[in-house]
Design a protein around this motif. Structure first.
Motif, PDB file in Angstrom:
ATOM      1  N   ARG A   1      38.423  34.793  38.422  1.00 32.31           N
ATOM      2  CA  ARG A   1      38.362  34.278  37.048  1.00 32.31           C
ATOM      3  C   ARG A   1      37.315  35.017  36.230  1.00 32.31           C
ATOM      4  O   ARG A   1      37.126  34.729  35.055  1.00 32.31           O
ATOM      5  CB  ARG A   1      38.002  32.793  37.077  1.00 32.31           C
ATOM      6  CG  ARG A   1      39.057  31.957  37.758  1.00 32.31           C
ATOM      7  CD  ARG A   1      38.524  30.592  38.090  1.00 32.31           C
ATOM      8  NE  ARG A   1      39.463  29.866  38.926  1.00 32.31           N
ATOM      9  CZ  ARG A   1      39.118  28.897  39.757  1.00 32.31           C
ATOM     10  NH1 ARG A   1      37.854  28.539  39.858  1.00 32.31           N
ATOM     11  NH2 ARG A   1      40.017  28.298  40.486  1.00 32.31           N
ATOM     12  N   GLY A   2      36.572  35.925  36.869  1.00 35.61           N
ATOM     13  CA  GLY A   2      35.554  36.675  36.152  1.00 35.61           C
ATOM     14  C   GLY A   2      34.314  36.829  37.014  1.00 35.61           C
ATOM     15  O   GLY A   2      34.170  36.123  38.022  1.00 35.61           O
ATOM     16  N   GLU A   3      33.437  37.734  36.639  1.00 36.15           N
ATOM     17  CA  GLU A   3      32.222  37.951  37.439  1.00 36.15           C
ATOM     18  C   GLU A   3      31.420  36.663  37.579  1.00 36.15           C
ATOM     19  O   GLU A   3      31.480  35.799  36.699  1.00 36.15           O
ATOM     20  CB  GLU A   3      31.360  39.040  36.781  1.00 36.15           C
ATOM     21  CG  GLU A   3      30.888  38.649  35.382  1.00 36.15           C
ATOM     22  CD  GLU A   3      29.805  39.569  34.863  1.00 36.15           C
ATOM     23  OE1 GLU A   3      29.872  40.768  35.139  1.00 36.15           O
ATOM     24  OE2 GLU A   3      28.898  39.052  34.186  1.00 36.15           O
ATOM     25  N   SER A   4      30.679  36.563  38.666  1.00 35.13           N
ATOM     26  CA  SER A   4      29.907  35.342  38.902  1.00 35.13           C
ATOM     27  C   SER A   4      28.693  35.656  39.768  1.00 35.13           C
ATOM     28  O   SER A   4      28.521  36.785  40.230  1.00 35.13           O
ATOM     29  CB  SER A   4      30.797  34.303  39.577  1.00 35.13           C
ATOM     30  OG  SER A   4      30.150  33.056  39.625  1.00 35.13           O
TER      31      SER A   4
ATOM     32  N   ALA B   1      31.717  41.019  41.362  1.00 31.81           N
ATOM     33  CA  ALA B   1      33.010  41.148  40.688  1.00 31.81           C
ATOM     34  C   ALA B   1      34.072  41.532  41.709  1.00 31.81           C
ATOM     35  O   ALA B   1      33.816  42.319  42.622  1.00 31.81           O
ATOM     36  CB  ALA B   1      32.913  42.210  39.592  1.00 31.81           C
TER      37      ALA B   1
END
Lengths: 102, 359
Positions: free
Chosen positions: A20-23, A72
Motif C-alpha cells: 500500500r506504500g512505503e512504511s 518499500a
C-alpha cells in the motif's frame, strides 16, 4: 502452527502492508496487528530476510529531527504475494476436501 | 527500564553473536520503534515495555543468527571485553585448556581478554550476576572457518596445527580493587595464576596445570586442587585454605588463616610463615612434609606413610602437647614433653619425624 508455515505467512503479511506504500517498523506492526500477532522481535528478522531476498528495499530519511528507516516493496516482492495467493488456492482446496467429509 | 538501558542491554547480550554492524542495525531498529511509540504520546518506559522481554529478544536474535550463519560472526584473534563490576557477583571460568590469569583491573570495570583460535573460541557471558567464561569448539570442528561476505558463505580450511593452537590459548580476567566476588576456575589443563586481588571465595581446579596464588585476600574459603601440577601460594589471607594435589609439590610462603589443610600423595610440602590460629591438617603418602609455624596453632596434625615430617614450632615446648606415633621411622623432638594448650599430633608408618621449637 508449523514454524516454517507461520514464518512464510508473516513474510507475505509484511509485504502486503508495504504494497500500500512505503512504511516503517512501528507502522507495519500497527497495520498487521489487527489480523496477525506481530512484535518488533518478530518483525526485525522478517524485514532482514525479505531485504536479503530482494523482496523489499530500505532507506533512511529524516523525520522529526531523527533518522527513520523506511521499507518499500519491490517487483519480486509483489510477485511473492501473487504466488502465495495462488499456492493458497490449492491449500484451500485441500482444506475444503479435508473438512468436507469429516 | 529506560530506552538507553534497554539498548545497552541489547548490545551487551548480543556482542558475541554478531558483528558490530549487525548489532547496530538491530539497535537502530528498536531505538526507532521506541521513538515512534513515544511520538504517539506514551511514556518512554511504556514504549520500552512494549518491545517485550529483553532476555527473550536476545535469545531469539541469537537463535536466528545461529540458524542463518552458524559460527560466522565469531572472529578468530584477540578479543577484549569489559563488564561493569557492580553487575557481577561471581566469576566462573570453565572447560578451558589454555592458561588462565586473574589479575587486578586498571580501572573500575572487569576486563576479559582472550585469544580465539580457529578451532576454539572463548565465550564470556553475564548470566544474572554471574560472569561465565567458557571455551567451546568453533562451528566446524575440522579446522575450517566460515566467513559471511555480502550474504554469501565461504569456508576456508586451515592446515591442521595439532595442539599448537591450544597451547597458545590464553585467558586473562582483570578484577577491580575492592570488588570481592566469588571466583571459580575449573579447567582441564593449563596453568592458573591469581594475583594481587581480593575475592569472596576462590576455587581453582586444574587437572594437570600448575596453580599460583600470590598476594590475594579471600573473604571466604580458598580451595586449590590439581592432579599433577605444582601449587604455589605466597602471601594469602583467608579464613580457610585447602590444598590438594596428587603428584605435584605444594609451596606456601606467608599464610594468614584460621584453618589450613594440605593433601598430597607423592608431592612434597614446603610450608613457611604459616599463621593459622585454629587448625592445620597435613596428609601425605610418600611426599615429605616441612612446616614452619609463625604463631602457635591450637591443633596441628600431620599424617604420612613413607614421607618424612619436619615441624618447626614458635615459642617454648611448654606451649604444646606433642604426640608422635611412628612404626619404623625415627623420631627427634628437640624439647621436653609438656602439657601445653596447643596440640601437635604426628603419625607416620616409615617416615622420620622431626620437631623443633624456635624458642
Amino acid at each position: 502452527m508449523d514454524i516454517q508455515l507461520r514464518r512464510g505467512i508473516l513474510e507475505v503479511c509484511v509485504l502486503k502492508a508495504l504494497s500500500r506504500g512505503e512504511s516503517y517498523g512501528y507502522q507495519i506492526i500497527k497495520d498487521i496487528s489487527p489480523f496477525v500477532e506481530m512484535s518488533e522481535s518478530t518483525l526485525y528478522p522478517i524485514l532482514k530476510r525479505l531485504e536479503a531476498a530482494g523482496a523489499l528495499t530500505s532507506y533512511s530519511r529524516e523525520h522529526s529531527g531523527r533518522l527513520r528507516k523506511y521499507y518499500a516493496i519491490t517487483g519480486p516482492g509483489r510477485n511473492r504475494i501473487e504466488s502465495f495467493l495462488q499456492e493458497w488456492e490449492e491449500v484451500k482446496k485441500a482444506y475444503d476436501f479435508i473438512k468436507g467429509d469429516m | 527500564m529506560t530506552k538507553s538501558e534497554f539498548l545497552d542491554g541489547l548490545c551487551r547480550g548480543l556482542r558475541f553473536h554478531a558483528d558490530s554492524d549487525e548489532i547496530q542495525h538491530m539497535v537502530d531498529f528498536y531505538s526507532q520503534s521506541i521513538d515512534d511509540r513515544v511520538e504517539e504520546g506514551i511514556s518512554e518506559e511504556e514504549a520500552v515495555a512494549a518491545m517485550g522481554d529483553l532476555d527473550y529478544i536476545i535469545s531469539e536474535a541469537k537463535n536466528a543468527w545461529d540458524r542463518e550463519s552458524p559460527g560466522s560472526a565469531r572472529k578468530a584473534g584477540v578479543e577484549k571485553l569489559a563488564f561493569r563490576s557492580s553487575e557481577v557477583q561471581s566469576l566462573s571460568i570453565n572447560d578451558t585448556s589454555g592458561d588462565v590469569r586473574v589479575l587486578p583491573s586498571p580501572d573500575g570495570d572487569i576486563h576479559v581478554e582472550y585469544v580465539n583460535s580457529a578451532q576454539w573460541r572463548y565465550e564470556a557471558e553475564l548470566v544474572g550476576a554471574e560472569l561465565s567464561v567458557r571455551r567451546v569448539r568453533t562451528g566446524s570442528g575440522d579446522g575450517s572457518v566460515d566467513f559471511n561476505v555480502f550474504g554469501k558463505k565461504f569456508s576456508v580450511t586451515l592446515p591442521n596445527m595439532g595442539g599448537l593452537f591450544e597451547s597458545s590459548l590464553r585467558l586473562t580476567v582483570m578484577l577491580p580493587a575492592g570488588t570481592c566476588i566469588n571466583t571459580s576456575v575449573n579447567i582441564a589443563s593449563g596453568s592458573v595464576e591469581v594475583s594481587d586481588i581480593c575475592v569472596r571465595a576462590l576455587y581453582v581446579k586444574s587437572a594437570s596445570g600448575d596453580i599460583s596464588v600470590e598476594n590475594v585476600t579471600g573473604e571466604g574459603k580458598v580451595s586449590l586442587i590439581t592432579a599433577s601440577g605444582d601449587i604455589e601460594v605466597e602471601r594469602l589471607t583467608s579464613p580457610e585454605l585447602t590444598v590438594s594435589t596428587v603428584s605435584g609439590d605444594v609451596d606456601v610462603n606467608g599464610l594468614n588463616c584460621a584453618s589450613f589443610g594440605v593433601k598430597t600423595v607423592s608431592g612434597d610440602m614446603d610450608l613457611l610463615e604459616i599463621n593459622a590460629t585454629r587448625r592445620v591438617n597435613l596428609y601425605s603418602v610418600s611426599g615429605d612434609t616441612d612446616i614452619n609455624l609463625a604463631i602457635p596453632c591450637a591443633e596441628l596434625s600431620a599424617e604420612s606413610v613413607s614421607g618424612d615430617v619436619s615441624i618447626e614450632l614458635p615459642g617454648f615446648e611448654s606451649l604444646y602437647t606433642v604426640n608422635v606415633r611412628t612404626r619404623s621411622g625415627d623420631t627427634n623432638i628437640n624439647g621436653a614433653a609438656c602439657a601445653g594448650p596447643n596440640t601437635v599430633s604426628v603419625r607416620s608408618v616409615s617416615g622420620d619425624v622431626d620437631i623443633d621449637f624456635s624458642r
